[in-house]
Write an enzyme that holds these catalytic residues in place. Structure first.
Site, mmCIF file in Angstrom:
data_model
loop_
_atom_site.group_PDB
_atom_site.id
_atom_site.type_symbol
_atom_site.label_atom_id
_atom_site.label_comp_id
_atom_site.label_asym_id
_atom_site.label_seq_id
_atom_site.Cartn_x
_atom_site.Cartn_y
_atom_site.Cartn_z
ATOM 1 C CG HIS A 172 3.971 -10.574 -4.988
ATOM 2 N ND1 HIS A 172 5.102 -10.675 -4.206
ATOM 3 C CD2 HIS A 172 3.114 -11.517 -4.535
ATOM 4 C CE1 HIS A 172 4.935 -11.632 -3.300
ATOM 5 N NE2 HIS A 172 3.729 -12.166 -3.485
ATOM 6 N N GLY A 227 17.300 -14.555 -3.334
ATOM 7 C CA GLY A 227 17.083 -13.150 -2.980
ATOM 8 C C GLY A 227 15.737 -12.843 -2.385
ATOM 9 C CB ALA A 287 21.489 -13.219 -7.060
HETATM 10 C C1 BV8 Z 1 -2.841 -12.989 0.264
HETATM 11 C C2 BV8 Z 1 3.867 -6.118 -4.530
HETATM 12 C C3 BV8 Z 1 -4.962 -13.990 0.451
HETATM 13 C C4 BV8 Z 1 3.777 -4.764 -3.930
HETATM 14 C C5 BV8 Z 1 4.197 -7.587 -2.618
HETATM 15 C C6 BV8 Z 1 -0.529 -16.595 5.336
HETATM 16 C C7 BV8 Z 1 -1.189 -16.960 4.155
HETATM 17 C C8 BV8 Z 1 -1.660 -15.995 3.270
HETATM 18 C C9 BV8 Z 1 -1.483 -14.634 3.537
HETATM 19 C C10 BV8 Z 1 -0.826 -14.260 4.695
HETATM 20 C C11 BV8 Z 1 -0.347 -15.226 5.583
HETATM 21 N N1 BV8 Z 1 0.246 -14.575 6.620
HETATM 22 C C12 BV8 Z 1 0.166 -13.247 6.397
HETATM 23 C C13 BV8 Z 1 -0.480 -13.014 5.247
HETATM 24 C C14 BV8 Z 1 -0.787 -11.702 4.705
HETATM 25 C C15 BV8 Z 1 0.298 -11.174 3.772
HETATM 26 C C16 BV8 Z 1 1.698 -11.439 4.239
HETATM 27 O O1 BV8 Z 1 2.363 -12.342 3.734
HETATM 28 N N2 BV8 Z 1 2.183 -10.653 5.177
HETATM 29 C C17 BV8 Z 1 3.555 -10.822 5.624
HETATM 30 C C18 BV8 Z 1 4.251 -9.476 5.703
HETATM 31 C C19 BV8 Z 1 3.530 -11.544 6.933
HETATM 32 N N3 BV8 Z 1 0.127 -11.742 2.446
HETATM 33 C C20 BV8 Z 1 -0.744 -11.155 1.612
HETATM 34 O O2 BV8 Z 1 -1.479 -10.235 1.927
HETATM 35 C C21 BV8 Z 1 -0.800 -11.730 0.197
HETATM 36 N N4 BV8 Z 1 -2.195 -11.925 -0.160
HETATM 37 O O3 BV8 Z 1 -2.356 -13.776 1.011
HETATM 38 O O4 BV8 Z 1 -4.134 -13.087 -0.231
HETATM 39 C C22 BV8 Z 1 -5.520 -13.152 1.558
HETATM 40 C C23 BV8 Z 1 -6.352 -12.110 1.229
HETATM 41 C C24 BV8 Z 1 -6.899 -11.342 2.261
HETATM 42 C C25 BV8 Z 1 -6.552 -11.599 3.602
HETATM 43 C C26 BV8 Z 1 -5.652 -12.647 3.906
HETATM 44 C C27 BV8 Z 1 -5.143 -13.428 2.876
HETATM 45 C C28 BV8 Z 1 -0.257 -10.745 -0.819
HETATM 46 C C29 BV8 Z 1 1.201 -10.516 -0.602
HETATM 47 C C30 BV8 Z 1 1.773 -9.705 -1.775
HETATM 48 C C31 BV8 Z 1 2.316 -8.397 -1.265
HETATM 49 N N5 BV8 Z 1 2.922 -7.660 -2.387
HETATM 50 N N6 BV8 Z 1 4.695 -6.935 -3.671
HETATM 51 C C32 BV8 Z 1 5.062 -3.993 -4.050
HETATM 52 O O5 BV8 Z 1 6.103 -4.567 -4.437
HETATM 53 O O6 BV8 Z 1 5.015 -2.797 -3.729
HETATM 54 S S1 BV8 Z 1 5.267 -8.402 -1.605
HETATM 55 C C33 BV8 Z 1 6.762 -7.591 -1.591
HETATM 56 O O7 BV8 Z 1 7.550 -8.353 -0.679
HETATM 57 C C34 BV8 Z 1 7.580 -7.615 -2.874
HETATM 58 O O8 BV8 Z 1 6.968 -8.310 -3.927
HETATM 59 C C35 BV8 Z 1 8.825 -8.412 -2.465
HETATM 60 O O9 BV8 Z 1 9.396 -9.076 -3.502
HETATM 61 C C36 BV8 Z 1 8.166 -9.308 -1.525
HETATM 62 C C37 BV8 Z 1 8.895 -10.233 -0.684
HETATM 63 O O10 BV8 Z 1 9.972 -9.566 -0.147
HETATM 64 P P1 BV8 Z 1 11.391 -10.068 -0.704
HETATM 65 O O11 BV8 Z 1 11.302 -10.210 -2.178
HETATM 66 O O12 BV8 Z 1 11.785 -11.235 0.086
HETATM 67 O O13 BV8 Z 1 12.250 -8.812 -0.431
HETATM 68 P P2 BV8 Z 1 12.845 -8.407 0.973
HETATM 69 O O14 BV8 Z 1 13.240 -6.987 0.870
HETATM 70 O O15 BV8 Z 1 11.954 -8.876 2.071
HETATM 71 O O16 BV8 Z 1 14.159 -9.334 1.106
HETATM 72 C C38 BV8 Z 1 15.211 -9.186 0.164
HETATM 73 C C39 BV8 Z 1 16.114 -10.379 0.368
HETATM 74 O O17 BV8 Z 1 17.159 -10.313 -0.608
HETATM 75 C C40 BV8 Z 1 16.795 -10.411 1.728
HETATM 76 O O18 BV8 Z 1 16.709 -11.732 2.255
HETATM 77 C C41 BV8 Z 1 18.255 -10.055 1.420
HETATM 78 O O19 BV8 Z 1 19.161 -10.726 2.280
HETATM 79 C C42 BV8 Z 1 18.395 -10.583 0.018
HETATM 80 N N7 BV8 Z 1 19.427 -9.940 -0.796
HETATM 81 C C43 BV8 Z 1 19.874 -8.653 -0.732
HETATM 82 N N8 BV8 Z 1 20.819 -8.462 -1.692
HETATM 83 C C44 BV8 Z 1 20.951 -9.642 -2.370
HETATM 84 C C45 BV8 Z 1 20.063 -10.575 -1.813
HETATM 85 N N9 BV8 Z 1 19.964 -11.831 -2.258
HETATM 86 C C46 BV8 Z 1 20.758 -12.198 -3.303
HETATM 87 N N10 BV8 Z 1 21.621 -11.348 -3.897
HETATM 88 C C47 BV8 Z 1 21.747 -10.073 -3.462
HETATM 89 N N11 BV8 Z 1 22.626 -9.246 -4.062
#
Ligand code: BV8
Ligand code: ZN
Length: 255
Positions: A119, A195, A239
């Site tokens: 990303h 994570g 982690a």
């Molecule tokens: C795309 C940069 C083609 C920005 C980010 C199916 C196929 C393809 C696409 C899609 C699809 N369905 C939907 C989509 C569209 C979309 C998508 O996925 N939407 C989601 C919300 C449903 N995807 C896209 O748009 C992607 N592009 O597919 O291109 C395309 C093009 C046009 C039209 C259609 C398709 C691009 C996605 C990239 C988005 N950019 N980051 C920024 O950071 O500002 S993603 C963003 O979320 C971050 O990178 C982050 O890392 C990432 C994922 O979140 P997590 O890392 O999981 O973080 P989160 O907060 O959610 O969770 C934290 C976890 O840590 C928790 O589980 C928690 O319990 C745990 N935790 C907490 N503390 C600890 C811990 N674990 C261990 N130790 C700890 N101490």
């Protein structure tokens, strides 16, 4: 901390390990996870909207201020014990591919090289209009705790507004990074998912691909995620606690 014998044996004989990380990997370094990154001024906004071209076009100063506030957190942060354990594991196994969804550089700062950033990165801004790279001034931005709107700088070449070097929702991932990640997921024999809430696609597809190709999927997360039913081992915890304990449980030479 005790680990399942089968898990340790699998790690001992692993030839190629993939470590796939999300925002939770950096949580113990004090960096808000992506879902929690909307505090202060940004509390009322959906991070998925702020992290999109539409969000940036609608209010460039709101989005740029958010990213500068996040970049400040990253520059002030240190890698945590989890990052260091991943770097140590890379030294002990025949082959380790590190794939991250994170836009910070904490894996690099803990000694991992060739990190696959699916990303993008906070540290590689570019012009929104002509895509020329932009060089940040030295030093750490000094953003107020509650955050603020900040008008983005402009490109020297075309005067376009500067944007963060991250992949926004609705934007394509880098072809090369995605290909490298898919290939590693299909060839590895162990796949760590650490994570991540496993909600963002296509990144969330990687552990599913690995499991389908016969790899052992090990998840480390304090909470339940969408991957729970597909992981072979669900290690509930942080982690920064589990990864060092796992390294301690392994003899020095893993394979
Ligand atoms: C795309 C940069 C083609 C920005 C980010 C199916 C196929 C393809 C696409 C899609 C699809 N369905 C939907 C989509 C569209 C979309 C998508 O996925 N939407 C989601 C919300 C449903 N995807 C896209 O748009 C992607 N592009 O597919 O291109 C395309 C093009 C046009 C039209 C259609 C398709 C691009 C996605 C990239 C988005 N950019 N980051 C920024 O950071 O500002 S993603 C963003 O979320 C971050 O990178 C982050 O890392 C990432 C994922 O979140 P997590 O890392 O999981 O973080 P989160 O907060 O959610 O969770 C934290 C976890 O840590 C928790 O589980 C928690 O319990 C745990 N935790 C907490 N503390 C600890 C811990 N674990 C261990 N130790 C700890 N101490
Ligand atoms: Zn430009």
């Amino acid at each position: 901390m005790d680990f399942n014998d089968d898990l340790l044996k699998t790690l001992l004989h692993a030839k190629h390990i993939v470590v796939f990380t999300g925002a939770g990997m950096s949580a113990e370094s004090g960096i808000a996870t992506f879902r929690d990154a909307g505090t202060g001024l940004w509390e009322q906004y959906d991070p998925c909207v702020l992290a999109s071209p539409q969000g940036y076009r609608a209010d460039k100063a709101l989005v740029w201020g958010w990213y500068e506030w996040r970049r400040m957190q990253v520059l002030r942060a240190e890698p945590n014990a989890g990052h260091l354990a991943v770097a140590e594991l890379a030294k002990r196994v025949e082959r380790l591919t590190l794939i991250t969804q994170n836009v910070d550089d904490l894996h690099e700062r803990s000694g991992n090289t060739d990190v696959v950033h699916l990303h993008g990165s906070l540290h590689s801004p570019r012009c929104f209009a002509c895509a020329r790279p932009y060089a940040f001034p030295d030093g750490i931005p000094n953003e107020p705790a509650g955050g603020r709107r900040l008008t983005p700088p402009h490109c020297q070449h075309c005067k376009g507004p500067i944007r963060p070097g991250v992949v926004w929702f609705g934007e394509m991932l880098s072809e090369a990074a995605w290909k490298q990640a898919e290939q590693a997921a299909s060839q590895c024999d162990v796949f760590f998912s650490i994570g991540t809430s496993s909600l963002v696609w296509p990144a969330a597809q990687l552990p599913v691909t690995a499991a389908a190709k016969g790899a052992t999927v090990i998840q480390i997360n304090p909470g339940a995620t969408a991957l729970d039913s597909k992981a072979h081992f669900n290690l509930r915890g942080k982690a920064g606690e589990i990864m060092p304990a796992l390294l301690d449980a392994l003899p020095l030479a893993v394979s």
